[in-house]
Write a protein that holds these residues in place. Structure first.
Motif, short mmCIF file in Angstrom:
data_model
loop_
_atom_site.label_atom_id
_atom_site.label_comp_id
_atom_site.label_asym_id
_atom_site.label_seq_id
_atom_site.Cartn_x
_atom_site.Cartn_y
_atom_site.Cartn_z
N ALA A 35 -3.67 10.44 16.56
CA ALA A 35 -4.62 10.59 15.64
C ALA A 35 -5.94 9.78 15.94
CB ALA A 35 -4.32 9.69 14.54
N ARG A 36 -7.07 10.86 15.84
CA ARG A 36 -8.39 10.01 16.35
C ARG A 36 -9.34 10.42 15.02
NH1 ARG A 36 -12.18 8.17 20.20
NH2 ARG A 36 -14.21 9.11 19.94
N ASN A 37 -9.93 9.40 14.34
CA ASN A 37 -10.74 9.81 13.34
C ASN A 37 -9.99 10.61 12.04
OD1 ASN A 37 -12.61 7.94 14.63
ND2 ASN A 37 -13.79 9.75 15.49
N GLU A 38 -9.04 10.07 11.94
CA GLU A 38 -8.31 10.96 11.06
C GLU A 38 -8.18 10.04 9.52
OE1 GLU A 38 -7.29 13.83 11.15
OE2 GLU A 38 -7.21 14.65 13.26
N GLU A 39 -9.04 9.41 9.19
CA GLU A 39 -8.95 8.75 7.89
C GLU A 39 -8.54 9.48 6.61
OE1 GLU A 39 -12.07 6.04 7.46
OE2 GLU A 39 -13.37 7.73 7.13
N ARG A 40 -9.30 10.86 6.59
CA ARG A 40 -9.11 11.67 5.58
C ARG A 40 -7.67 12.08 5.28
NH1 ARG A 40 -12.06 17.14 5.98
NH2 ARG A 40 -10.25 17.52 7.39
N ALA A 41 -6.97 12.19 6.36
CA ALA A 41 -5.65 12.83 6.21
C ALA A 41 -4.24 12.03 6.57
CB ALA A 41 -5.69 14.22 6.96
N ILE A 42 -4.45 11.23 7.32
CA ILE A 42 -3.37 10.59 8.00
C ILE A 42 -2.47 9.86 7.17
CG2 ILE A 42 -4.65 8.31 8.37
CD1 ILE A 42 -2.18 9.88 10.91
N ARG A 43 -3.00 9.28 6.02
CA ARG A 43 -1.93 8.65 5.24
C ARG A 43 -1.16 9.56 4.35
NH1 ARG A 43 -1.98 3.60 3.24
NH2 ARG A 43 -4.29 3.22 3.64
N GLU A 44 -1.53 10.56 3.69
CA GLU A 44 -0.86 11.75 3.22
C GLU A 44 0.23 12.34 4.32
OE1 GLU A 44 -1.32 15.37 0.29
OE2 GLU A 44 -2.91 14.65 1.26
N LYS A 78 1.56 18.22 6.95
CA LYS A 78 2.37 17.77 5.74
C LYS A 78 3.49 18.42 5.62
CE LYS A 78 -1.30 18.54 3.01
NZ LYS A 78 -2.28 18.82 1.88
N TYR A 79 4.74 17.77 5.59
CA TYR A 79 5.86 18.15 5.53
C TYR A 79 6.82 18.25 4.27
CZ TYR A 79 5.69 17.49 10.73
OH TYR A 79 5.74 17.75 12.25
N LEU A 80 7.93 19.02 4.02
CA LEU A 80 8.29 19.05 3.12
C LEU A 80 9.89 18.25 3.14
CD1 LEU A 80 6.75 21.25 1.42
CD2 LEU A 80 9.06 21.91 0.68
N PRO A 81 10.52 17.23 2.50
CA PRO A 81 11.57 16.37 2.97
C PRO A 81 12.65 17.19 3.90
CG PRO A 81 10.92 16.01 0.71
CD PRO A 81 10.29 17.50 0.99
N SER A 82 12.98 18.39 3.72
CA SER A 82 13.99 19.01 4.55
C SER A 82 13.37 19.70 5.96
CB SER A 82 14.72 19.84 3.87
OG SER A 82 13.85 21.00 3.32
N SER A 112 4.51 11.92 4.37
CA SER A 112 5.52 13.17 4.19
C SER A 112 6.53 13.25 5.22
CB SER A 112 4.56 14.45 4.22
OG SER A 112 4.36 14.83 5.58
N ILE A 113 6.02 12.73 6.34
CA ILE A 113 7.12 12.61 7.55
C ILE A 113 8.06 11.23 7.20
CG2 ILE A 113 7.40 12.05 10.25
CD1 ILE A 113 4.49 13.20 10.50
N LEU A 114 7.65 10.26 6.73
CA LEU A 114 8.42 9.17 6.31
C LEU A 114 9.28 9.22 5.26
CD1 LEU A 114 5.38 6.40 6.43
CD2 LEU A 114 7.41 6.22 7.84
N HIS A 115 9.19 10.43 4.56
CA HIS A 115 10.12 10.85 3.46
C HIS A 115 11.09 11.95 4.13
CE1 HIS A 115 7.41 7.81 1.42
NE2 HIS A 115 8.54 7.67 0.85
N GLN A 116 11.20 12.24 5.30
CA GLN A 116 12.06 13.38 5.61
C GLN A 116 13.62 12.94 5.37
OE1 GLN A 116 11.25 16.67 7.39
NE2 GLN A 116 9.55 15.58 6.02
N ASP A 117 14.31 13.89 4.98
CA ASP A 117 15.82 13.58 4.75
C ASP A 117 16.67 13.64 6.03
OD1 ASP A 117 16.10 16.37 5.28
OD2 ASP A 117 16.38 16.86 3.09
N TYR A 118 15.99 13.82 7.11
CA TYR A 118 16.97 13.81 8.32
C TYR A 118 16.94 12.37 8.61
CZ TYR A 118 18.32 14.67 13.16
OH TYR A 118 18.93 14.86 14.27
#
Length: 383
Positions: free
Chosen positions: A52-61, A140-144, A65-71
């Motif tokens: 990430a470089r200068n991604e403050e607009r999108a990085i949190r969202e 952005k990822y869906l959980p599965s 989505s990655i942190l809530h993967q069901d794997y």
């Protein structure tokens, strides 16, 4: 002259029909990730690495989505590549909330590296997973999504899996150009052939490049493409060359990304790597521009300036080209009706190729992510 124009129209029509059939049949053969079953035990550890470089607009969202993967077995390594905005602070805040998120901060770029490539290399060096996933910082990822991707790799014995995300469409002008770009890229790269070990075709997409660590290391790691602005595609190339089995799947319902916000932003972004994609070859660029003029713009002019059989052939060419464009847009949930502006889209593509080449040659290189790179150094990184 009339006979020559008729022959040109006939040959163009034949080529367009072949291209249409190839792209349509090939595109329909690409599996859909959302239809794949999830992974089953044993679950190999996946190291997810994002630069990430200068991604403050999108990085949190994106990271949420990655942190809530069901794997059940993965780690996340986010690499802050010399950001000048709040990206680094956002990552540190998220680490406090999600300790499983590792954060690396890079303050200096070593010689001989593009920033993103070095950040991914550093992240992979800190990873412990059997599988490595390189992903862009705004996807952005869906959980599965991850579980289905790993399941696909397990069932098909794949060493490298790349997933095409859904592109969030912005303005009509942007959508017109984006749909044309990916249609042209598909015809050029033929991603449906990547899975064929006898084919030299390959494909990598920065939104989702998942590979076995053994294959990644055998290919020489991303350090082999340290100075390639088209790093995702070139990483796929060295993986395929090293013998890795490679598959492409569609992730329309699993991943999404806002590639660019406006048409000018897209033009500016592609001007850094369009020349690289054609091997920094003026001859290849000239050929690509001439091919676009002859195949994608002239037929629409010829409809109005020719007569008889020649005009009829050119009408057929225009209809096939618009059908090809509309079909690709339909499969990616875009705007198929923009096919009516097909020659305008081709003209935009020609402009990008021409200006990317001229700027790189006159400037003696490219400026990317706050650093300037000489053309000699860029050309030296051949794979």
């Amino acid at each position: 002259m009339d006979n020559a124009l008729m022959l040109l129209a006939a040959l163009t029509l034949a080529g367009c029909i072949i291209g249409f059939l190839d792209a349509t049949i090939g595109g329909l053969s690409i599996p859909a990730l959302e239809l794949e079953d999830r992974a089953e035990a044993p679950f190999p550890r996946v190291s997810i690495i994002t630069a990430a470089r200068n991604e403050e607009r999108a990085i949190r969202e994106a990271l949420h989505s990655i942190l809530h993967q069901d794997y059940p077995n993965y780690e996340i390594i986010a690499v802050d590549d010399r950001s000048e905005d709040r990206t680094g602070a956002i990552l540190d805040d998220m680490h406090k909330e999600f300790p499983q998120l590792q954060v690396l901060h890079i303050s200096e770029l070593p010689d001989g590296w593009l920033g993103k490539n070095h950040a991914l290399y550093a992240g992979a060096g800190a990873a412990i997973g059997e599988l490595i996933l390189f992903t862009d910082a705004d996807v952005k990822y869906l959980p599965s999504a991850l579980s289905r991707a790993v399941g696909y790799m397990q069932r098909n014995g794949v060493d490298h899996l790349t997933v095409a995300p859904h592109l969030e469409h912005g303005t009509i002008a942007l959508s017109l150009a984006v749909q044309y770009f990916f249609m042209a890229l598909s015809l050029y790269m033929r991603p449906w052939k990547a899975r064929d070990p006898r084919s030299k075709h390959f494909m990598g997409i920065g939104a989702f490049n998942l590979m076995r660590r053994t294959a990644y290391e055998k290919a020489g790691t991303i350090s082999r493409v340290a100075l390639r602005p088209d790093d995702d595609i070139m990483l796929a190339k060295i993986l395929k060359q090293s013998g890795a089995s490679q598959h492409v799947v569609s992730g329309e319902d699993m991943l999404s990304v806002r590639w660019y916000a406006t048409l000018p932003e897209m033009i500016h972004g592609l001007q850094k790597n369009a020349f690289a994609g054609l091997r920094y070859s003026v001859l290849l660029v000239t050929g690509a521009i001439l091919a676009n003029l002859i195949l994608n713009i002239w037929p629409f002019i010829a409809v109005f300036v020719t007569t008889g059989t020649t005009r009829a052939l050119n009408i057929a060419v225009c209809l096939v080209l618009m059908a090809l464009y509309a079909g690709g847009a339909y499969r990616t949930r875009g705007r198929p009706w923009l096919a009516i502006a097909y020659p305008v889209a081709s003209a935009i593509f020609i402009y990008i190729l021409a200006t990317a080449t001229v700027r790189t040659l006159l400037g003696g290189g490219i400026a990317w992510r706050g650093t300037r790179y000489s053309l000699d150094d860029l050309k030296a990184n051949k794979v």
